[in-house]
Design an enzyme around this catalytic site. Structure first.
Site, PDB file in Angstrom:
ATOM      1  N   ARG A   1     -11.963  44.134  10.496  1.00  0.00           N
ATOM      2  CA  ARG A   1     -12.556  44.412   9.202  1.00  0.00           C
ATOM      3  C   ARG A   1     -13.481  45.841   9.512  1.00  0.00           C
ATOM      4  O   ARG A   1     -13.635  46.567   8.470  1.00  0.00           O
ATOM      5  CB  ARG A   1     -13.631  43.316   8.780  1.00  0.00           C
ATOM      6  CG  ARG A   1     -14.658  42.734   9.746  1.00  0.00           C
ATOM      7  CD  ARG A   1     -15.339  41.564   9.229  1.00  0.00           C
ATOM      8  NE  ARG A   1     -14.208  40.361   9.815  1.00  0.00           N
ATOM      9  CZ  ARG A   1     -14.595  39.227   9.556  1.00  0.00           C
ATOM     10  NH1 ARG A   1     -15.328  38.732   8.970  1.00  0.00           N
ATOM     11  NH2 ARG A   1     -13.598  38.207  10.018  1.00  0.00           N
TER      12      ARG A   1
ATOM     13  N   GLU B   1     -13.145  42.413  14.472  1.00  0.00           N
ATOM     14  CA  GLU B   1     -12.857  43.664  14.702  1.00  0.00           C
ATOM     15  C   GLU B   1     -12.338  44.197  13.567  1.00  0.00           C
ATOM     16  O   GLU B   1     -12.160  45.301  13.290  1.00  0.00           O
ATOM     17  CB  GLU B   1     -12.486  43.880  16.124  1.00  0.00           C
ATOM     18  CG  GLU B   1     -11.033  44.108  16.303  1.00  0.00           C
ATOM     19  CD  GLU B   1     -10.373  42.668  16.263  1.00  0.00           C
ATOM     20  OE1 GLU B   1      -9.385  42.904  15.625  1.00  0.00           O
ATOM     21  OE2 GLU B   1     -10.935  41.730  16.344  1.00  0.00           O
TER      22      GLU B   1
ATOM     23  N   ASP C   1      -1.540  41.565  16.910  1.00  0.00           N
ATOM     24  CA  ASP C   1      -2.564  41.683  15.895  1.00  0.00           C
ATOM     25  C   ASP C   1      -2.179  43.259  15.185  1.00  0.00           C
ATOM     26  O   ASP C   1      -3.272  43.602  14.506  1.00  0.00           O
ATOM     27  CB  ASP C   1      -3.834  41.901  16.642  1.00  0.00           C
ATOM     28  CG  ASP C   1      -4.957  41.586  15.748  1.00  0.00           C
ATOM     29  OD1 ASP C   1      -4.662  41.007  14.928  1.00  0.00           O
ATOM     30  OD2 ASP C   1      -6.244  41.995  16.198  1.00  0.00           O
TER      31      ASP C   1
ATOM     32  N   ASP D   1     -15.161  39.845  18.058  1.00  0.00           N
ATOM     33  CA  ASP D   1     -13.779  39.596  17.921  1.00  0.00           C
ATOM     34  C   ASP D   1     -13.500  39.478  16.319  1.00  0.00           C
ATOM     35  O   ASP D   1     -12.460  39.375  15.902  1.00  0.00           O
ATOM     36  CB  ASP D   1     -13.488  37.987  18.375  1.00  0.00           C
ATOM     37  CG  ASP D   1     -11.947  37.789  18.347  1.00  0.00           C
ATOM     38  OD1 ASP D   1     -11.297  38.712  18.446  1.00  0.00           O
ATOM     39  OD2 ASP D   1     -11.724  36.521  18.271  1.00  0.00           O
TER      40      ASP D   1
ATOM     41  N   LYS E   1      -3.833  46.961   9.398  1.00  0.00           N
ATOM     42  CA  LYS E   1      -4.354  46.955  10.844  1.00  0.00           C
ATOM     43  C   LYS E   1      -3.327  47.069  11.896  1.00  0.00           C
ATOM     44  O   LYS E   1      -2.391  46.440  12.090  1.00  0.00           O
ATOM     45  CB  LYS E   1      -5.019  45.377  10.603  1.00  0.00           C
ATOM     46  CG  LYS E   1      -5.777  45.382  12.004  1.00  0.00           C
ATOM     47  CD  LYS E   1      -6.350  43.918  11.877  1.00  0.00           C
ATOM     48  CE  LYS E   1      -6.938  43.490  13.222  1.00  0.00           C
ATOM     49  NZ  LYS E   1      -7.258  42.235  13.512  1.00  0.00           N
TER      50      LYS E   1
ATOM     51  N   ASP F   1      -5.851  42.563  20.886  1.00  0.00           N
ATOM     52  CA  ASP F   1      -7.215  42.148  20.826  1.00  0.00           C
ATOM     53  C   ASP F   1      -7.502  41.004  21.639  1.00  0.00           C
ATOM     54  O   ASP F   1      -7.163  39.915  21.493  1.00  0.00           O
ATOM     55  CB  ASP F   1      -7.169  41.624  19.241  1.00  0.00           C
ATOM     56  CG  ASP F   1      -8.365  41.168  18.797  1.00  0.00           C
ATOM     57  OD1 ASP F   1      -9.723  41.423  19.417  1.00  0.00           O
ATOM     58  OD2 ASP F   1      -8.653  40.086  17.789  1.00  0.00           O
TER      59      ASP F   1
ATOM     60  N   LYS G   1     -11.655  36.219  23.720  1.00  0.00           N
ATOM     61  CA  LYS G   1     -10.914  34.994  23.478  1.00  0.00           C
ATOM     62  C   LYS G   1     -10.568  34.002  24.385  1.00  0.00           C
ATOM     63  O   LYS G   1     -10.571  34.541  25.612  1.00  0.00           O
ATOM     64  CB  LYS G   1      -9.707  35.689  22.580  1.00  0.00           C
ATOM     65  CG  LYS G   1      -9.789  36.254  21.357  1.00  0.00           C
ATOM     66  CD  LYS G   1      -8.496  36.742  20.945  1.00  0.00           C
ATOM     67  CE  LYS G   1      -8.748  37.643  19.513  1.00  0.00           C
ATOM     68  NZ  LYS G   1      -8.966  36.484  18.468  1.00  0.00           N
TER      69      LYS G   1
END
Length: 503
Positions: free
Chosen positions: A356, A354, A293, A352, A270, A275, A282
């Protein structure tokens, strides 16, 4: 730093410094006893005086010890002898290296590799020493205008082993340790880079550079947004839709064997380079850490460098799934329904969640390689941090033998993981009234339901998921990427390649 192997007696060493261990309570290791005998009890007299107890974290630097050829002796506390395991051994090495580096010893002969460490043979003691030394000396200062440079930094370490029979395996341990340390370093450098520099295009440029550096073994292909649209990778594209930076997926193809019958191992990372949470924004506190991230992609990049450096006889494809999750007029929203590359539909309940959505399309994409197995690496859920803290990586898999292999590699390297269940009952939490599934399943078992989501896209191959949200970086004063799980994955591939530690 330069490492070499030697088998010799401490009294014959002419060096800037000799490093030996002291156990609790004030008990000399066998090598330290030899030096004490040569010096007519000089060292033991200091210990009786209370200068060093032998606890882990203690060190005492001695100058011009009588009858000893080396200029200095560094005594390092090793704790209780019966308790010395791999974790404590690494702490001992770390203390030795930091002390040497701070006190102007540019070279040293280290006898700590002769200590008895529970569960470790000579190969592992040497390799752990190399990896830990490189870790201890790491700093990320590329962006500082005034770099602090030591006048006499540590440059050379000679690791002593008990017997000449240990020389060959120890040389191999140094080679492996240096390759893994280099892979960890580049992964940490990528993770630590700020998001205004390290965006998806930067990740892609690093992937291309890897192909340039190892042109005989690696080719790199970068897939942009137009090709993703043509393929139907709508979930992946949705995550990056609010960003000015183009989403780019880098495919690094390593060919260490020409055998056509060998199927590739796919490592998928990933690579969300920042993010913000998107529309589901967030909290501002610690949002700067969301540059980390992309540490899954950084780890995959580091592993690809390791295997190319060592020319492992495998086929491995590393995929860096790069994008940026930002709020904007074009950003995807809670309530949207996305059609994934697999044809399955997903109701977005939280933008959030995201990672997956990026991974599900990438996991479908890699089917075309007819992989032997696929391992994805992702800073996926805060729930994994709640479950396991910052010490263990969460592991979930649809194939028990693969999970066992990864657990073995995690124990070998000390880059530890813990397997969580992946059972059908958890899938019920992903039910949606309007789509095939929702992208979140609520707070209970959040790390598991995230893996259950991914498991719906991997039914055609063996798969494992490593959630590194708790282990990929440190917060606070020591804030920075850890480079995990480069060591775990590299060891997994070593084992697959048939590397042994007793040869």
């Amino acid at each position: 730093m330069e490492f070499s192997i030697k088998s010799g007696s401490p009294e014959k060493q002419r060096s800037a410094c000799v490093v030996v261990g002291v156990f609790e309570p004030r008990r000399l290791s066998p090598i330290a006893e030899q030096l004490d005998k040569i010096s007519d009890g000089y060292i033991s007299a200091l210990l009786r005086r209370g200068d060093l107890e032998g606890k882990i974290g203690q060190a005492l630097l001695l100058h011009h010890v009588p009858n000893v050829l080396s200029e200095r002796i560094l005594l390092v506390g090793c704790g209780k002898e019966r308790d010395l395991d791999e974790r404590q051994y690494k702490q001992v090495i770390q203390k030795a290296i930091s002390t040497l580096n701070e006190t102007g010893s540019m070279e040293a002969v280290c006898f700590l590799t002769e200590l008895h460490v529970r569960g470790c043979n000579t190969y592992w003691k040497v390799r752990y020493a190399v990896e830990t030394a490189e870790e201890s000396l790491y700093s990320f200062d590329q962006l500082k205008s005034n770099r602090v440079e030591l006048r006499r930094p540590l440059r050379k370490i000679v690791l002593n082993v008990p017997s000449r029979r240990d020389l060959n395996r120890s040389e191999r341990a140094i080679k492996h340790g240096l390759a893994i340390a280099a892979g960890i370093k580049v992964a940490k450098d990528l993770g630590n880079m700020p998001p205004n520099i390290c965006n998806p295009a930067y990740l892609a440029s690093q992937a291309r550079q890897l192909a340039d550096n190892f042109s005989g073994y690696i080719t790199t292909r970068v897939i942009g947004e137009q090709e993703m649209r043509d393929l139907g990778m709508n979930a992946y594209l949705a995550v990056g839709s609010g960003s000015q930076n183009e989403s780019l997926m880098s495919v690094i193809d390593y060919r260490g064997t020409a055998k056509p019958s060998v199927k590739p191992i796919v490592l998928l990372g990933k690579g969300v380079t920042f993010d913000s949470g998107g529309i589901s924004l967030k909290p501002a506190e610690s949002m700067d850490e969301m540059k980390f991230d992309m540490c899954g992609a950084a780890a995959v990049y580091g592993v690809m460098r390791v295997i190319a450096e060592l020319k492992l006889p495998l086929k491995v494809i590393g995929v860096l799934a790069g994008c940026e999750n930002m709020p904007a007029g074009a950003a995807y929203r809670p309530g949207d329904v996305l059609t994934t590359l697999s044809g399955q539909t997903v109701e977005v309940l939280n933008t959030d969640a995201e990672g997956r959505l990026v991974l599900c399309d990438a996991l479908t994409y890699v089917e075309r390689f007819e992989p032997e197995l696929v391992i994805d690496v992702a800073t996926l859920t805060g729930a994994s941090v709640i479950a396991l803290g910052h010490h263990l990586t969460a592991l979930m898999s649809n194939h028990n033998p693969l999970a066992h292999e990864l657990m073995t590699a995690s124990e070998q390297t000390g880059d530890r993981a813990w397997r969580l269940p992946l059972q059908d009952e958890y899938n019920e939490q992903l039910d949606s009234n309007v789509a095939d599934m929702a992208n979140v399943g609520g707070r209970p078992g959040g790390a598991i339901t995230a893996a259950c989501f991914l498991s719906r896209f991997v039914r055609r191959y063996h798969w494992a998921h490593l959630d590194i949200a708790g282990t990929a970086w440190r917060s606070g004063k020591a804030k920075g990427a850890t480079g995990r799980p480069v060591a775990l994955l590299a060891q997994f591939l070593f084992n697959r390649a048939g590397f042994r530690d007793d040869e």
